[in-house]
Design an enzyme around this catalytic site. Structure first.
Site, PDB file in Angstrom:
ATOM      1  N   LYS A 190       0.804  -1.323  -0.034  1.00 22.45           N
ATOM      2  CA  LYS A 190      -0.058   0.044   0.107  1.00 22.45           C
ATOM      3  C   LYS A 190       0.967   1.143  -0.076  1.00 22.45           C
ATOM      4  O   LYS A 190       1.485   1.416   0.871  1.00 22.45           O
ATOM      5  CB  LYS A 190      -0.975   0.103   1.207  1.00 22.45           C
ATOM      6  CG  LYS A 190      -1.783   1.274   1.156  1.00 22.45           C
ATOM      7  CD  LYS A 190      -2.587   1.452   2.461  1.00 22.45           C
ATOM      8  CE  LYS A 190      -2.122   2.365   3.298  1.00 22.45           C
ATOM      9  NZ  LYS A 190      -1.840   3.845   2.871  1.00 22.45           N
ATOM     10  N   GLU A 396      11.054  15.765  15.084  1.00 23.34           N
ATOM     11  CA  GLU A 396      11.154  15.434  13.450  1.00 23.34           C
ATOM     12  C   GLU A 396      10.345  16.415  12.817  1.00 23.34           C
ATOM     13  O   GLU A 396       9.106  16.549  13.072  1.00 23.34           O
ATOM     14  CB  GLU A 396      10.942  14.103  13.187  1.00 23.34           C
ATOM     15  CG  GLU A 396      11.435  13.750  11.446  1.00 23.34           C
ATOM     16  CD  GLU A 396      11.064  12.479  11.103  1.00 23.34           C
ATOM     17  OE1 GLU A 396       9.966  11.737  11.411  1.00 23.34           O
ATOM     18  OE2 GLU A 396      11.847  11.971  10.252  1.00 23.34           O
TER      19      GLU A 396
HETATM   20  P1  ADP Z   1       3.780   9.783   7.524  1.00 22.95           P
HETATM   21  O1  ADP Z   1       3.780  10.801   8.593  1.00 22.95           O
HETATM   22  O2  ADP Z   1       5.119   9.709   6.926  1.00 22.95           O
HETATM   23  O3  ADP Z   1       2.559  10.124   6.469  1.00 22.95           O
HETATM   24  P2  ADP Z   1       2.368   7.784   8.539  1.00 22.95           P
HETATM   25  O4  ADP Z   1       2.920   6.905   9.366  1.00 22.95           O
HETATM   26  O5  ADP Z   1       1.288   8.520   8.750  1.00 22.95           O
HETATM   27  O6  ADP Z   1       3.715   8.563   8.067  1.00 22.95           O
HETATM   28  O7  ADP Z   1       1.885   6.950   6.992  1.00 22.95           O
HETATM   29  C1  ADP Z   1       2.912   6.032   6.439  1.00 22.95           C
HETATM   30  C2  ADP Z   1       2.120   4.961   6.058  1.00 22.95           C
HETATM   31  O8  ADP Z   1       1.239   4.358   6.889  1.00 22.95           O
HETATM   32  C3  ADP Z   1       0.954   5.355   5.000  1.00 22.95           C
HETATM   33  O9  ADP Z   1       0.678   4.591   3.814  1.00 22.95           O
HETATM   34  C4  ADP Z   1      -0.369   5.374   5.655  1.00 22.95           C
HETATM   35  O10 ADP Z   1      -1.574   5.562   5.171  1.00 22.95           O
HETATM   36  C5  ADP Z   1       0.034   4.246   6.784  1.00 22.95           C
HETATM   37  N1  ADP Z   1      -0.786   4.163   7.958  1.00 22.95           N
HETATM   38  C6  ADP Z   1      -1.271   5.216   8.673  1.00 22.95           C
HETATM   39  N2  ADP Z   1      -1.873   4.668   9.792  1.00 22.95           N
HETATM   40  C7  ADP Z   1      -1.751   3.458   9.871  1.00 22.95           C
HETATM   41  C8  ADP Z   1      -2.106   2.205  10.588  1.00 22.95           C
HETATM   42  N3  ADP Z   1      -2.831   2.498  11.853  1.00 22.95           N
HETATM   43  N4  ADP Z   1      -1.645   1.156  10.264  1.00 22.95           N
HETATM   44  C9  ADP Z   1      -1.037   0.719   9.312  1.00 22.95           C
HETATM   45  N5  ADP Z   1      -0.644   1.858   8.400  1.00 22.95           N
HETATM   46  C10 ADP Z   1      -0.941   2.972   8.684  1.00 22.95           C
END
Ligand code: ADP
Length: 486
Positions: A190, A396
């Site tokens: 994803k 960060e």
């Molecule tokens: P960033 O701050 O770099 O956007 P995130 O951790 O929010 O980092 O997002 C990184 C990836 O993790 C994205 O593909 C996002 O859709 C996914 N993501 C966000 N929340 C969750 C979750 N609870 N479980 C799994 N994947 C998630």
């Protein structure tokens, strides 16, 4: 640099990369079992160009049922074809993907810059070639796993759920998919919600390369889609790159299961300049480390430590260099700093700029730099006279913002550089090899660059310490998280 040089900026005629050769559909479905498939959720969302705020395409938002279909198709492909295939046969498919990425590199670079906001120079010269190289490199390992792990029987794991962020969309997909396929696993990947397009292009490439259906599935959606992938019982391995907060959530949610996990999370790298360093190169390395790529790099050199007796010279040269940086249209070949990936991210960076000012720090931004009226842009920024206790030093920011601290001794700088929750990367600039070795052995950082910064190669492992995560990607080390050794 003399005073007269400060403020010198070349006026370039606009030189935007053409976009007419980049084929982007109006709408994308989910890539499951080798075919683009309508989402069960019947939901979609818009993906935009962060430099213009225009909608580029509609993207499917996968729900739990879609995730189940994708994981089931990956499991069937694993049992039916992929685990039975010899390493040499798997390698042929992976080589094919690498070659097609190379052939279509111009189109992929344009789409990466359109959707992600990064300067075309970065996507064209770094992201796309490095993604192709990653597939080439791991294709080479597929039939040599017994040499990677001598005297061991190497077993694949099954289905890998892979979740990636928005800062290097195609490159992160390559980092995840290539080693998983080489070691005989199948994949559900994803991309981040804001940058799905090059991953969906990769799905088309995988289709063109005739991979057995279901070996790679690419689904789109938000955090809930990612969570459903992590929690699916048929998943054997989770690989995540993203924020430390989500990394911690994932670790909690799979605790007590047999799922293997690698996490590549945040960073707050120290870039350390000693007084015997080649100053001009160091200044270029500092700029490359934090400003190029809009600072959207987990390993960005966002904390500068300069030895006290050269601080004035380094800061003055850095300011002069910042006056020449071009911020603007990501598709223009002269642009140094493109668009911030989303409004949300820009708001977060602007909030940190306020925090730094409220903490009493001296702020410096180039006065030679005007931002486009539309889109999400941020001026490269220095916070001078920062201290360990400042939030802008500890947290960060993920933007083109550099804090500057000074130090006197090597012991002091090691102590300060390590005194942070993160440990992904660091940089050191000095003429003395002995200082480099002293420092690299004491820094709690996964990668330490010496007299350079942000250099990547598929043969070298990458990954963090402490809250920057665990597990390594790249190199021989990057195979280990995808196998069981007996
Ligand atoms: P960033 O701050 O770099 O956007 P995130 O951790 O929010 O980092 O997002 C990184 C990836 O993790 C994205 O593909 C996002 O859709 C996914 N993501 C966000 N929340 C969750 C979750 N609870 N479980 C799994 N994947 C998630």
């Amino acid at each position: 640099m003399t005073k007269e040089n400060i403020g010198l900026k070349w006026e370039y005629a606009p030189s935007p990369e053409a976009t007419d050769h980049a084929k982007i559909n109006k709408q994308y479905e989910l890539f499951i079992n080798g075919k683009f498939t309508k989402p069960n959720s019947k939901k979609c969302y818009n993906t935009i160009n962060p430099a213009t705020e225009e909608v580029i395409a509609k993207i499917a938002d996968a729900n739990e049922k879609d995730v189940d279909l994708a994981v089931t198709s990956a499991k069937t492909a694993y049992d039916k074809y992929w685990k039975k295939l010899s390493g040499a046969e798997r390698a042929k498919y992976i080589f094919r993907i690498a070659r097609v990425i190379q052939e279509r590199s111009r189109e992929l670079a344009v789409i990466e810059s359109l959707n992600g906001g990064k300067a075309i120079r970065e996507s064209r010269d770094f992201d796309i070639p490095t993604a192709a190289n990653h597939f080439f490199y791991y294709a080479g390992w597929a039939d040599k796993l017994e040499y990677a792990f001598p005297n061991k029987k190497v077993q694949s794991l099954g289905v890998a759920a892979q979740i990636i962020p928005w800062n290097f969309p195609l490159l992160m997909a390559a980092w995840k998919i290539a080693p998983a396929l080489a070691t005989g696993n199948t994949v559900v990947l994803k991309p981040a919600e804001s940058t799905p397009l090059t991953a969906l292009k990769l799905a088309e490439i995988i289709q063109d390369c005739d991979l057995p259906p279901g070996v790679v599935n690419i689904i789109t959606g938000f955090g809930a889609t990612g969570a459903a992938m992590v929690n699916h019982p048929m998943v054997s391995k989770v690989a995540f790159t993203g924020s430390t907060d989500v990394g911690k959530l994932i670790q909690k949610s799979i605790a007590g299961t047999t799922k293997k996990l690698t996490l590549e999370l945040g960073g707050k790298a120290a870039n350390i300049v000693f007084d015997d360093a080649p100053i001009n190169q160091a200044v270029e390395g500092i700029v490359n480390g934090i400003f190029f790529n809009q600072g959207h790099v987990c390993c960005a050199g966002s904390r500068l430590f300069v030895q006290e007796n050269i601080a004035e010279e380094v800061i003055s040269k850095l300011k002069a260099r910042m006056q020449t940086l071009l911020v603007g249209n990501p598709l223009d070949k002269n642009t140094d700093i493109g668009a911030i990936n989303s409004k949300e991210q820009l708001d977060k960076i602007n909030n940190y700029l306020k925090i730094g000012v409220n903490e009493g720090l001296e702020i410096y931004q180039s006065d030679n730099c005007s931002l486009p009226k539309k889109g999400f842009f941020c001026k490269p920024t220095l916070f001078i006279g920062a201290a360990q206790s400042n939030r802008v030093v500890q947290e960060e920011i993920f933007g083109p913002v550099l804090t500057i601290q000074t130090f006197r001794t090597i012991e002091e700088v090691i102590e300060k550089a390590n005194n942070i929750p993160y440990g992904l990367s660091a940089g050191v600039w000095t003429d003395k090899g002995s200082k480099i070795f002293n420092l690299t052995s004491k820094m709690r950082a996964g990668v330490v660059w010496a007299n350079t910064y942000n250099k990547f190669d598929p043969t070298s492992p990458f990954g963090g310490y402490k809250e920057s995560g665990f597990g390594r990607e790249g190199g021989l080390h990057g195979l280990a998280p995808y196998v069981n050794l007996i």
